[in-house]
Design a protein around this motif. Structure first.
Motif, PDB file in Angstrom:
ATOM      1  N   MET A  78      11.881   8.520   7.892  1.00 48.20           N
ATOM      2  CA  MET A  78      11.030   9.241   6.945  1.00 48.20           C
ATOM      3  C   MET A  78      10.323   8.289   5.981  1.00 48.20           C
ATOM      4  O   MET A  78       9.146   8.442   5.670  1.00 48.20           O
ATOM      5  N   GLU A  79      11.072   7.272   5.492  1.00 47.50           N
ATOM      6  CA  GLU A  79      10.479   6.322   4.564  1.00 47.50           C
ATOM      7  C   GLU A  79       9.329   5.550   5.195  1.00 47.50           C
ATOM      8  O   GLU A  79       8.403   5.125   4.495  1.00 47.50           O
ATOM      9  N   ILE A  96       5.830   7.050   4.571  1.00 42.44           N
ATOM     10  CA  ILE A  96       5.246   7.099   3.229  1.00 42.44           C
ATOM     11  C   ILE A  96       4.067   6.133   3.068  1.00 42.44           C
ATOM     12  O   ILE A  96       2.992   6.538   2.586  1.00 42.44           O
ATOM     13  N   VAL A 148       6.275   5.122  -5.611  1.00 41.48           N
ATOM     14  CA  VAL A 148       6.310   6.474  -5.036  1.00 41.48           C
ATOM     15  C   VAL A 148       7.283   6.466  -3.857  1.00 41.48           C
ATOM     16  O   VAL A 148       6.997   5.881  -2.805  1.00 41.48           O
ATOM     17  N   LEU A 149       8.452   7.092  -4.041  1.00 42.06           N
ATOM     18  CA  LEU A 149       9.451   7.197  -2.979  1.00 42.06           C
ATOM     19  C   LEU A 149       9.781   5.833  -2.363  1.00 42.06           C
ATOM     20  O   LEU A 149       9.860   5.682  -1.147  1.00 42.06           O
ATOM     21  N   GLY A 150       9.914   4.840  -3.228  1.00 38.90           N
ATOM     22  CA  GLY A 150      10.284   3.511  -2.762  1.00 38.90           C
ATOM     23  C   GLY A 150       9.132   2.634  -2.328  1.00 38.90           C
ATOM     24  O   GLY A 150       9.348   1.478  -1.950  1.00 38.90           O
ATOM     25  N   TYR A 151       7.911   3.152  -2.376  1.00 44.14           N
ATOM     26  CA  TYR A 151       6.736   2.367  -1.972  1.00 44.14           C
ATOM     27  C   TYR A 151       5.904   2.046  -3.203  1.00 44.14           C
ATOM     28  O   TYR A 151       5.628   2.920  -4.023  1.00 44.14           O
ATOM     29  N   TRP A 200       2.675   1.642  -4.670  1.00 44.28           N
ATOM     30  CA  TRP A 200       1.314   2.088  -4.359  1.00 44.28           C
ATOM     31  C   TRP A 200       0.341   1.391  -5.311  1.00 44.28           C
ATOM     32  O   TRP A 200       0.439   1.553  -6.531  1.00 44.28           O
TER      33      TRP A 200
END
Length: 294
Positions: free
Chosen positions: A1-2, A5, A135-138, A140
């Motif tokens: 899932m990751e 992203i 954002v969710l480990g990313y 950006w």
């Protein structure tokens, strides 16, 4: 899932930039039936205006916000000049507008080569775009977030202008039935010119956003014109909501394809999907209801 992203977020930003380039075409092509192949050069003009603004105002944090309205005005005036000098004689002759504006596009590219270096000139991003947003480990990049925010603001402003102002009602009346609008007292020539000015100005705004990502050069308009046309057609001629959806789908599609292939091949694959979609739904996602007499 990751793993999904990064391409999803990058694709959304790419789609936002494509949307900015396509918004003006939604007016000039969708609302007026004019195939303006010089629209990409209006985007290029906006990018060079951003560069020139930085040469005058060296404080980058201020020069970029100031470049946005200047680019809108400069590109809009270029479009207005094109409409007054050439396009006004070619309404309802889309193929003629295609051929003529290809020539105008080449002239503007050569003019840029004569004025600016062939390798292009850099546009520095302001300090408030140097960071990243987690954002969710990313992480950006903020310049991509800025592109999305700019696209949202432009879409909202354009939608409100068309829907809630008297001039927007005149545009809708002209699109639905030009002859009936004229007999009702709508100045369709003024409507055409202001519409062309706004559509071209939006391309200038897109040029500022593009310059912060990839710099400037005389060929940058050609990178956006065909994808922008495909987005407009896939979304439905003259339909802002369709253009928004199509731009996001194409942008995200290219980002995911780029994870598996090269960037150029990813662009080709995304365009192939658009062409296949148009084979099954040639009218695009949404259609314009008209009241033509024919």
């Amino acid at each position: 899932m990751e793993a999904l992203i990064p391409p999803l977020l990058n694709g959304t930003a790419q789609g936002a930039l494509l949307l900015l380039a396509a918004l003006g075409l939604t007016l000039t092509f969708g609302q007026m039936g004019v195939i303006n192949m010089a629209h990409g050069e209006f985007l290029m003009a906006g990018a060079f205006i951003a560069y020139l603004t930085q040469q005058v105002i060296s404080f980058t944090d201020l020069s970029i916000p100031l470049a946005l309205p200047l680019a809108f005005l400069g590109a809009g005036l270029l479009g207005l000049l094109l409409e007054i000098s050439i396009i006004q004689w070619m309404y309802r002759r889309p193929l003629d507008t295609l051929l003529v504006t290809v020539g105008v596009s080449l002239i503007l590219q050569q003019a840029a080569l004569q004025i600016f270096p062939a390798q292009g000139v850099p546009v520095e991003k302001p300090s408030w775009l140097n960071g990243q947003l987690a954002v969710l480990g990313y992480n950006w990049p903020l310049r991509q977030v800025f592109t999305i925010v700019l696209a949202v603001l432009c879409v909202a402003a354009l939608f409100a202008w068309l829907k809630y102002t008297s001039f927007g009602r005149r545009i809708r009346a002209t699109v639905q039935n030009r002859d009936l609008a004229e007999t009702s007292g709508v100045p369709t020539r003024a409507v055409d010119r202001i519409t062309f000015f706004v559509g071209s100005g939006l391309a200038g705004v897109a040029g500022v956003a593009a310059s912060l990502i990839g710099g400037t050069n005389s060929q940058m308009g050609a990178q956006y014109i065909i994808p922008a046309f495909l987005v407009v057609v896939a979304g439905g001629i003259g339909q802002i909501k369709g253009t928004v959806i199509a731009a996001w789908v194409v942008g995200v599609g290219m980002a995911f394809f780029a994870d598996w292939t090269t960037g150029s091949l990813a662009q080709v694959l995304a365009f192939v999907l658009v062409v296949v979609f148009l084979q099954f739904r040639p009218q695009g996602l949404f259609t314009v209801r008209t009241r033509g007499l024919a």
